[in-house]
Every structure is written in structure tokens, then in C-alpha cells.
Design a protein around this motif. Sequence first.
Motif, PDB file in Angstrom:
ATOM      1  N   GLN A  96      66.364  99.974  36.831  1.00  0.00           N
ATOM      2  CA  GLN A  96      65.493  99.925  38.003  1.00  0.00           C
ATOM      3  C   GLN A  96      64.103  99.412  37.621  1.00  0.00           C
ATOM      4  N   ALA A  97      63.551  99.947  36.501  1.00  0.00           N
ATOM      5  CA  ALA A  97      62.215  99.529  36.074  1.00  0.00           C
ATOM      6  C   ALA A  97      62.199  98.043  35.729  1.00  0.00           C
ATOM      7  N   LEU A  98      63.275  97.579  35.072  1.00  0.00           N
ATOM      8  CA  LEU A  98      63.355  96.169  34.700  1.00  0.00           C
ATOM      9  C   LEU A  98      63.425  95.291  35.947  1.00  0.00           C
ATOM     10  N   GLN A  99      64.240  95.750  36.899  1.00  0.00           N
ATOM     11  CA  GLN A  99      64.371  94.998  38.148  1.00  0.00           C
ATOM     12  C   GLN A  99      63.042  94.997  38.910  1.00  0.00           C
ATOM     13  N   ASN A 100      62.393  96.170  38.964  1.00  0.00           N
ATOM     14  CA  ASN A 100      61.076  96.243  39.613  1.00  0.00           C
ATOM     15  C   ASN A 100      60.111  95.269  38.976  1.00  0.00           C
ATOM     16  N   ASN A 101      60.128  95.241  37.627  1.00  0.00           N
ATOM     17  CA  ASN A 101      59.180  94.392  36.913  1.00  0.00           C
ATOM     18  C   ASN A 101      59.454  92.917  37.202  1.00  0.00           C
ATOM     19  N   ALA A 102      60.745  92.551  37.272  1.00  0.00           N
ATOM     20  CA  ALA A 102      61.096  91.165  37.576  1.00  0.00           C
ATOM     21  C   ALA A 102      60.637  90.805  38.987  1.00  0.00           C
ATOM     22  N   LEU A 103      60.896  91.715  39.934  1.00  0.00           N
ATOM     23  CA  LEU A 103      60.459  91.493  41.318  1.00  0.00           C
ATOM     24  C   LEU A 103      58.937  91.370  41.379  1.00  0.00           C
ATOM     25  N   TYR A 104      58.287  92.268  40.664  1.00  0.00           N
ATOM     26  CA  TYR A 104      56.830  92.301  40.637  1.00  0.00           C
ATOM     27  C   TYR A 104      56.276  90.971  40.111  1.00  0.00           C
ATOM     28  N   ALA A 105      56.891  90.477  39.018  1.00  0.00           N
ATOM     29  CA  ALA A 105      56.447  89.205  38.444  1.00  0.00           C
ATOM     30  C   ALA A 105      56.713  88.057  39.419  1.00  0.00           C
ATOM     31  N   LEU A 106      57.919  88.022  39.980  1.00  0.00           N
ATOM     32  CA  LEU A 106      58.274  86.934  40.897  1.00  0.00           C
ATOM     33  C   LEU A 106      57.430  86.971  42.162  1.00  0.00           C
ATOM     34  N   GLY A 107      57.063  88.175  42.576  1.00  0.00           N
ATOM     35  CA  GLY A 107      56.283  88.297  43.801  1.00  0.00           C
ATOM     36  C   GLY A 107      54.814  87.976  43.594  1.00  0.00           C
ATOM     37  N   THR A 108      54.259  88.395  42.456  1.00  0.00           N
ATOM     38  CA  THR A 108      52.810  88.232  42.282  1.00  0.00           C
ATOM     39  C   THR A 108      52.431  86.879  41.685  1.00  0.00           C
ATOM     40  N   ILE A 109      53.216  86.365  40.734  1.00  0.00           N
ATOM     41  CA  ILE A 109      52.766  85.186  39.986  1.00  0.00           C
ATOM     42  C   ILE A 109      52.644  83.933  40.863  1.00  0.00           C
ATOM     43  N   PRO A 110      53.715  83.512  41.582  1.00  0.00           N
ATOM     44  CA  PRO A 110      53.558  82.288  42.372  1.00  0.00           C
ATOM     45  C   PRO A 110      52.459  82.423  43.422  1.00  0.00           C
ATOM     46  N   LEU A 111      52.376  83.595  44.046  1.00  0.00           N
ATOM     47  CA  LEU A 111      51.383  83.788  45.093  1.00  0.00           C
ATOM     48  C   LEU A 111      49.965  83.728  44.529  1.00  0.00           C
ATOM     49  N   SER A 112      49.726  84.413  43.398  1.00  0.00           N
ATOM     50  CA  SER A 112      48.351  84.412  42.889  1.00  0.00           C
ATOM     51  C   SER A 112      47.978  83.035  42.332  1.00  0.00           C
ATOM     52  N   ILE A 113      48.951  82.293  41.790  1.00  0.00           N
ATOM     53  CA  ILE A 113      48.627  80.951  41.297  1.00  0.00           C
ATOM     54  C   ILE A 113      48.324  80.022  42.473  1.00  0.00           C
ATOM     55  N   ALA A 114      49.128  80.101  43.526  1.00  0.00           N
ATOM     56  CA  ALA A 114      48.884  79.248  44.694  1.00  0.00           C
ATOM     57  C   ALA A 114      47.518  79.560  45.308  1.00  0.00           C
ATOM     58  N   LEU A 115      47.217  80.851  45.457  1.00  0.00           N
ATOM     59  CA  LEU A 115      45.916  81.237  46.008  1.00  0.00           C
ATOM     60  C   LEU A 115      44.784  80.768  45.097  1.00  0.00           C
ATOM     61  N   ALA A 116      44.980  80.908  43.781  1.00  0.00           N
ATOM     62  CA  ALA A 116      43.951  80.498  42.826  1.00  0.00           C
ATOM     63  C   ALA A 116      43.656  79.010  42.975  1.00  0.00           C
ATOM     64  N   LEU A 117      44.705  78.224  43.147  1.00  0.00           N
ATOM     65  CA  LEU A 117      44.548  76.779  43.285  1.00  0.00           C
ATOM     66  C   LEU A 117      43.788  76.454  44.569  1.00  0.00           C
ATOM     67  N   LEU A 118      44.176  77.116  45.649  1.00  0.00           N
ATOM     68  CA  LEU A 118      43.507  76.910  46.933  1.00  0.00           C
ATOM     69  C   LEU A 118      42.024  77.272  46.831  1.00  0.00           C
ATOM     70  N   MET A 119      41.753  78.433  46.226  1.00  0.00           N
ATOM     71  CA  MET A 119      40.363  78.884  46.062  1.00  0.00           C
ATOM     72  C   MET A 119      39.567  77.879  45.238  1.00  0.00           C
ATOM     73  N   ALA A 120      40.200  77.374  44.172  1.00  0.00           N
ATOM     74  CA  ALA A 120      39.506  76.446  43.278  1.00  0.00           C
ATOM     75  C   ALA A 120      39.169  75.157  44.015  1.00  0.00           C
ATOM     76  N   VAL A 121      40.111  74.649  44.811  1.00  0.00           N
ATOM     77  CA  VAL A 121      39.855  73.415  45.554  1.00  0.00           C
ATOM     78  C   VAL A 121      38.696  73.639  46.532  1.00  0.00           C
ATOM     79  N   TRP A 122      38.674  74.816  47.154  1.00  0.00           N
ATOM     80  CA  TRP A 122      37.577  75.120  48.070  1.00  0.00           C
ATOM     81  C   TRP A 122      36.256  75.229  47.334  1.00  0.00           C
ATOM     82  N   VAL A 123      36.246  76.019  46.276  1.00  0.00           N
ATOM     83  CA  VAL A 123      34.996  76.268  45.554  1.00  0.00           C
ATOM     84  C   VAL A 123      34.467  74.979  44.941  1.00  0.00           C
ATOM     85  N   ASN A 124      35.375  74.047  44.631  1.00  0.00           N
ATOM     86  CA  ASN A 124      34.982  72.801  44.003  1.00  0.00           C
ATOM     87  C   ASN A 124      34.706  71.702  45.034  1.00  0.00           C
ATOM     88  N   GLY A 125      35.011  71.970  46.295  1.00  0.00           N
ATOM     89  CA  GLY A 125      34.862  70.939  47.321  1.00  0.00           C
ATOM     90  C   GLY A 125      33.483  70.937  47.944  1.00  0.00           C
TER      91      GLY A 125
END
Lengths: 285, 291
Positions: free
Chosen positions: B66-95
Motif C-alpha cells: 500500500q505504501a509503495l502504491q501510495n508513493n507511486a501515485l503521489y509521485a505520478l500525481g505531484t511531479i507532472p503537475l508541479s513541473i507544468a505549473l513551474a513552467l507556466l510560472m516561469a514563462v509568466w515571470v520572465n514575460g
Amino acid sequence: MNAATLARTRGSLVGRPRGAGHVLETLAAWALALLWLLPLVYAFWTAFHPTEYSTHFSLSAPWTFDNIVHAWHAAPFARYFVNTVILVTMVLAAQLVLVTLAAYAFARYTFPGRDVAFALVLVQLMIMPDVLIVENYRTISALGLKDTILAIGLPYMASAFGIFLLRQTFKTVPRELDEAARVEGCTPLQTLWKVYVPLARPTYLAYALVSVSYHWNNFLWPLIVTNSVETRPVTVGLQVFSATDQGIDWAIITAATLLSVAPLLLAFLLFQRQFVQSFMRAGIR
Amino acid sequence: MTRSREWLHAWLLLLPACVLLVLFTHFPAVANLWHSFYSTPKGARPARFIGLDNYRALVDDPIFWQALQNNALYALGTIPLSIALALLMAVWVNGRIRGKGFLRLAFFTPTVLPMIAVANIWLFFYTPEYGLIEQVTKGLGFASHNWLGSKSTALACLMVVAVWKEAGFFMIFYVAALQAMSPQLAEAAAIEGASRWYFFRRVTFPLLMPTTLFVLVNAIINAFRLVDHVVVMTRGGPDNATSLLLYYIYEIGFRFWDPAYAAALTMVLLVVLGAVAIAQFVFLERRTHYQ
């Protein structure tokens, strides 16, 4: 028009959004920024208003410092702060010395086993002390250091990240400067001190800021190795405070939370540019 | 300086750092493997060699999976979203948006705060009845919901906190990379009449690939290394729905005092991190080829 402005104007040719799209985008950016600040603003609201306004918003709500005062006296936060400051200073001082010496060896010496040794150093970038809690606890117990501030900092003092960062910087120092110092009669350590260290000052600043915020914020390892008021850093102190007494209300807990982050947050707000640039510099390899 | 003297000097310079590195990174990693083959000493009974028994227990342990599955879900859920948001924020802050300084401050501030402190604040957000989220949903006429107390939403709540904390951190690496990009590219694209989205997709994003890789590796490590918010907000509950791998190791090692089994669990974590390291090495190798 100088070169810099010219470059900036050129750069904006594609990057510039126009008309309604631009307005929409600005609104979206601001909305996201406000959403991002919301938790902190809410925490401020709760901490500086009487309990009955914790979840109830009104412009006429009276402001108060009572929660902060109450939190400060409810737990030995003064002692926790002292512990954190000792910890952060001790770790940084040790790191600066160890990292400088090692980075110099890797940057400017050729010796058998150098590449293997460097690869072994880089292992720590992946397998940080944070995940080896069980074995490191065993080691700290064997050394008789349980429940000391030294035990919190010791596993982090030889920092692979710092060695890597400083080695990159030292490699950019012109060899001629090094040789000139040697001709003047400097020993290797004197050369390091008089030539390399001054030239690497921006890297040192960047590393110091990253290290201080990391260790100010670190939680799991200090939670494991400390067990008393005399050694607990402020993060663990805050957790002990907010977890033990369920009767304490949110206004007090939030006040304690803000109290514990206040020094770092203030430093960040005052030196925002340096912080951001330091984190940037530390991240670019 | 003779060669042997130079070697000696180099190793003397390395010595202090090496001693501590070996003592707290390499030795524990090896000792961990060793201890995972032994039993936990109980009372007068010392630890004895039990071979793969700890690993057999691990395979049969539903909470571990369960912990391993939670961790995989947690990684899959947080990583793409935070990278996409980071990119969006960077384009804004740099624009060329009004108030860039404020935007950067707002996005970056969560990064400098301790996870334990922000977890406390978010805990208050999620509180049933009183929390901000409850107030909003009640105001909109929805039924009351215990966000952290129910199995279906607790992990998602932790993921929101992680994304909120990390996006601004990743943003600054993108900002640095965007600032280093040559303005001639934009000029050429403008002459060709490329749209903004096309330019981003075909030029900016591919050029940011090394940064994305770097951020990705950091994000994966963080997803397996940082469990402070689990300790504060849920303690792995309800019913292990939010137990992440390192949190489970902490629980087994320091609440149930079973270091032998915790050592076997740690080996799994080390294998995960080792796999990330090898993947990064392979990717970085490829990158240097076409540079």
C-alpha cells in the motif's frame, strides 16, 4: 540603443502577447499568485486576531498580539531557536571547511583514484542521509551522540552537493593565478585561501543560503535523534507543541507556526533577490 | 612538487570529507543490506541470521505494498503537475506581465518555509467544520466532508500541499534557463510569423529539455525523501491511505522498533533511488552526445 535593450526588444517580438489575450493572461497569473499566497495570508489572519475570528472574516475584527505572546510562553521557543541557530551555524561552518578542501583536491590535483572517489561522492546526491535514518541512528547511538545537536548535523557535514558546486567554480579559476601564487612562495593551502576562496565568493553565498534554509527546515532526522528541550530544533519543537496538546486552539498553533518561520521568512523578504539567485546558481550545473 | 607528494596532499585534503561521507552514506548503505538479513534482537535474544525472511515478510506485507502504491501515485500525481505549473510560472515571470516581482515572490515563498510549518497551516485548511475549504464548500451548498479523514481524499490533500510547495522551487530553474536563451531565436521566429504557442512548442520547450530533466530528477528524489507533511497531517492514516515508503520505514523503525524489517524496507527505497540515478546517468550521457 545599447546592446542590452536591443536584445530585450528583439526578445519580445514573439514573447509579447497582444490585446485581450494579454489581459486574460495577466489576470490568470495574478489569480494563481493570490491563490499561492492564500495559505500564508490566512495564517496571518488567524494568528493576529482573537480566536472567535479564526474562521470568521470581518473587516472590523480587532487585531491582537495575544496569540503570539501566548504561543511564545506555552513552549520553550526561545530555547528551540537557540538550538536551531547553533545547529545551522555549526553545520554551515563545518561544511564550508570540508567542502572547500575536498573541492580543491578534485578541481586542481591529479591523483590515482580521483574519478572513482568523485563518483563515490556523487552517490550522496541520490542517497541522502534523509533516507538512511535507521542505520544512521545506529551509528549515532554507537558514537554515544544520541540527543545532541551535533548528532543532528553530523551526517550532513560532508556535503556532496557543496563539493560538486565548489569544484565547478574552482575549475574556472585561471591556472596562471594559481601558478603566480606558487611562484610567490605560497603553500597549497595559502594558494587556496588567497586565490580560490575570494574568487568563489558568490558560490559560497549561494551555497550558504541553500544550506541554512535546508537545515533550518529539516525535520524527520532531528525528530528521530533529539529527545529533549535542550537539543530540539524549532521544527521539532513546533511539532511537539502542536501535536501533544489537542486542547490548544488554532489561533495559538498558527501563531506558533508563524513564530517559527518568522526569522527565515523575514530574511527571505529582505534579501529576496539574493535568495532566488542563490537557489538558481545552486541548481545550474 | 614530486608526484607522490602531490598525491599525498590531495588525499589529505579529501580525508575529512571522505571520513564523514563514508560514515554516513556508504557505510550505512552497506550495513543496511547486511542488517536486512538479520532478525531484530528481542530482550536477551541477540540478532541472528535469518537470510531472506525479512524480504519474505515484506512481500507478504499488505501495508508495504500500500505504501509503495501510495508513493507511486503521489509521485505520478505531484511531479507532472508541479513541473507544468513551474513552467507556466516561469514563462509568466520572465514575460512582460505587470507586477513580475510580486508574482515571483508569491510563487517562490512556499519554497523557503519548512514543510512542517506549511503542513500545520494546511491542516487548518482541511479541518472539518471550521477549515477554510469546508467554509467554501458549505457556502456553495455542498455536504460536509472530512478531507484528511477519508481514505478517498487524504492522499490527494497531501499532493496538493506538495505541488504548492515545490512548483515555485522548480520555477526558478526554468527562469534561469529562459534568461539564458538566445533572443535571435525569437527574432527568427517572428520573421517566419510563428505563433506564440508554436514557438513555445517547437523551440522553447525542446531547448528547456535539460532543465526539465534536472527538475524531474529532483522531483522524483523529493517524492521519496520528504514525508514531513505525512507526520504532521495524517500520520499515514486513515487506514494507511497516506503512508509513503519513507514514512512507513520511520514507523517500523522508530515506533514499532523493528530495525531489521525497516532495513529491508530501506533497501527497496535505495533500489528506487538507484534506478533514478542510473536513468539520469543514461539520459545525461545521451544529452552530451548531441551538444
